[in-house]
Design an enzyme around this catalytic site. Structure first.
Site, short mmCIF file in Angstrom:
data_model
loop_
_atom_site.label_atom_id
_atom_site.label_comp_id
_atom_site.label_asym_id
_atom_site.label_seq_id
_atom_site.Cartn_x
_atom_site.Cartn_y
_atom_site.Cartn_z
N SER A 136 0.85 -1.18 0.00
CA SER A 136 0.00 0.00 0.00
C SER A 136 0.89 1.23 0.00
CB SER A 136 -0.88 -0.03 1.26
OG SER A 136 -1.60 1.16 1.39
N LYS A 162 -1.31 -0.90 -4.32
CA LYS A 162 -2.49 -0.11 -3.92
C LYS A 162 -2.03 1.33 -3.73
CE LYS A 162 -4.72 0.09 0.65
NZ LYS A 162 -5.38 -0.74 1.67
N LYS A 164 -3.40 5.40 -2.83
CA LYS A 164 -4.48 6.17 -2.20
C LYS A 164 -4.97 7.23 -3.17
CE LYS A 164 -4.16 4.20 1.82
NZ LYS A 164 -5.28 3.60 2.54
N ASP A 189 -7.50 3.11 -3.06
CA ASP A 189 -8.20 3.17 -1.77
C ASP A 189 -8.57 4.62 -1.49
OD1 ASP A 189 -9.18 2.87 0.78
OD2 ASP A 189 -7.33 2.11 1.66
N GLU A 214 -11.28 0.57 -3.16
CA GLU A 214 -11.52 0.27 -1.76
C GLU A 214 -12.21 1.45 -1.08
OE1 GLU A 214 -7.89 -1.03 0.13
OE2 GLU A 214 -8.71 -0.84 2.15
N ASP A 239 -13.71 -1.82 3.30
CA ASP A 239 -12.72 -1.87 4.38
C ASP A 239 -13.42 -1.36 5.64
OD1 ASP A 239 -10.67 -1.34 6.19
OD2 ASP A 239 -9.42 -0.20 4.84
N LYS A 263 -9.57 -6.78 8.11
CA LYS A 263 -8.53 -6.35 9.05
C LYS A 263 -8.92 -6.95 10.39
CE LYS A 263 -7.09 -2.13 6.74
NZ LYS A 263 -7.07 -0.65 6.73
N GLY A 291 -3.76 -4.06 6.00
CA GLY A 291 -2.76 -3.71 7.01
C GLY A 291 -3.15 -2.48 7.81
O1 LIG Z 1 -0.35 -1.49 6.58
C1 LIG Z 1 -0.12 -0.84 5.56
O2 LIG Z 1 0.85 -1.07 4.84
C2 LIG Z 1 -0.99 0.32 5.21
C3 LIG Z 1 -2.35 -0.11 4.96
C4 LIG Z 1 -3.26 1.03 4.65
O3 LIG Z 1 -3.37 1.37 3.48
C5 LIG Z 1 -4.03 1.65 5.68
C6 LIG Z 1 -3.78 1.48 7.01
C7 LIG Z 1 -4.46 2.22 8.01
C8 LIG Z 1 -5.40 3.13 7.65
C9 LIG Z 1 -5.54 3.54 6.27
O4 LIG Z 1 -4.73 4.64 6.07
C10 LIG Z 1 -5.16 2.48 5.25
C11 LIG Z 1 -6.35 1.66 4.77
O5 LIG Z 1 -7.44 2.17 4.79
O6 LIG Z 1 -6.24 0.52 4.34
MG LIG Z 2 -8.44 0.92 3.31
#
Ligand SMILES: O=C(O)CCC(=O)C1=CC=C[C@@H](O)[C@@H]1C(=O)O
Ligand SMILES: [Mg+2]
Length: 379
Positions: A136, A162, A164, A189, A214, A239, A263, A291
């Protein structure tokens, strides 16, 4: 099993690089490692994954620590527990606080697996010897700056990328990424940054052959996502909206998503994760494990649940080195060509290394059998 002591190791871990999403930028990660210790002095470990502020969900690290100290740890201490599945039942009268519940519930699973000398993944019913993982990537200050980051991670072999998005950093941003990487497995996401008023923007993303989008809409929404899914081709992955078996069921029945990101912390632990897994499997909804910028304990727990058969899509659990110069476990999690080999060692599969953990330690709270649940109501 009988738990005698619970320790909450509160850590401050500096991230290698800041992580930016639609709700802000993170530089330091405050993590709580929950250690449950049985009568023989054997320890199980879990990680409380709440964010520092209530932005991703209503929970935050301080609230999770208080809930664990006041309720969840004293409720388990000195109780005869035959199987970790009982923990969810013990916590049931207490509403939500899922990440607090999960931190200690996962620790009980680890302890149980260690007591019976089995790797956690097998105890959960997993069968895979290795799991595929993706990565991510947060938003960068400019669109250009994401390109070398993606290139690096594609070269490292991660099985999907992934990125954002947020309003204003969406259609042209994804077009720009696709120009550089026409064929990579790519997903976006939105962290609930859009509403149904943005349907044209979300529809426009269909042309980029994304694996999924997402959480485009509200963090508790199920209904509007169903409306949206009917209007876009890209599969929606939920999510934030999925925090229990019940709302996973609602989302599946309403057609609010075609994929679910599980999660463990968000749904309240491993028992609930397994329930959602079985439900999704029966409805042909593929899963992946999301994550929460975890340290090693959380990463290992994520890998263990990913060995269940319906986790068919690569998750977020990248190498420990994704965020940390030094993780708190030995050996660290290493993804080679986007594949993590699952440890056969008892429990989560690696040792919590206290020499390393102590480098990040702010303080440890200790809860013992002298601590009763601090309740006004009692029966
Ligand atoms: O654990 C990771 O590598 C990051 C995962 C991640 O994208 C996220 C973790 C925590 C909150 C959010 O910002 C985001 C998510 O929404 O999945
Ligand atoms: Mg997410």
């Amino acid at each position: 099993m009988k738990i005698e002591t619970v320790k909450l190791h509160k850590l401050k871990m500096k991230m290698k690089t800041p992580f930016t999403t639609s709700f802000g930028t993170q530089i330091d990660r405050y993590i709580t490692i929950v250690e449950v210790i049985d009568e023989d002095g054997l320890s199980g470990f879990g990680e409380t994954v709440a964010g520092e502020d209530p932005l991703y969900s209503e929970e935050f690290m301080d609230s999770a620590v208080i809930a664990t100290k006041k309720y969840f740890a004293p409720l388990l201490i000195n109780k005869e527990i035959n199987h970790p599945k009982e923990v969810t039942e013990i916590f049931k009268p207490f509403k939500r606080n899922n990440m607090a519940k999960s931190g200690i519930e996962t620790a009980v699973w680890d302890l149980y697996a260690k007591q019976i000398g089995e790797p956690l993944y097998k105890v959960l019913g997993g069968k895979k010897a290795e799991v595929e993982v993706g990565i991510s990537l947060g938003l960068e200050e400019t669109d250009e700056a994401i390109i070398p980051k993606i290139e690096e991670k594609v070269n490292e072999g991660y099985k999907r990328i992934k990125v954002k998005i947020k309003p204003g950093r969406d259609i042209e941003y994804v077009r720009f990424i696709r120009k550089h990487f026409p064929d990579i497995p790519l997903m976006v996401d939105a962290n609930s940054a859009y509403t149904l008023d943005d349907v044209e923007t979300l529809k426009a993303l269909d042309e980029f052959d994304l694996m999924m989008i997402e959480q485009p809409l509200g963090s508790t929404d199920i209904v509007d996502h169903a409306t949206l899914q009917k209007q876009i081709k890209t599969p929606i992955c939920l999510d934030e909206s999925i925090d229990s078996y019940e709302n996973a069921k609602a989302a599946i029945e309403l057609g609010s998503c075609e994929i679910i990101n599980v999660k463990i912390g968000r749904v309240g632990g491993l028992t609930e994760s397994i329930k959602i897994h079985d439900l999704a499997k029966g409805n042909n909804i593929p899963l992946w494990c999301g994550g929460m910028l975890e340290a090693g304990v959380g990463r290992l727990t994520n890998i263990a649940i990913t060995t269940l058969s319906n986790f068919t899509l690569p998750g977020d659990t990248a190498s420990s080195s994704r965020y940390w110069d030094m993780d708190i476990i030995t050996p660290e999690v290493v993804a080679k060509d986007g594949v993590v080999t699952v440890s056969e060692a008892p429990g989560i599969g690696a040792e919590v290394d206290f020499d390393k953990l102590n480098e990040y330690l702010i303080e440890t709270d200790v809860i013992t059998k002298n601590d009763q649940p601090q309740m006004v109501f009692f029966n």
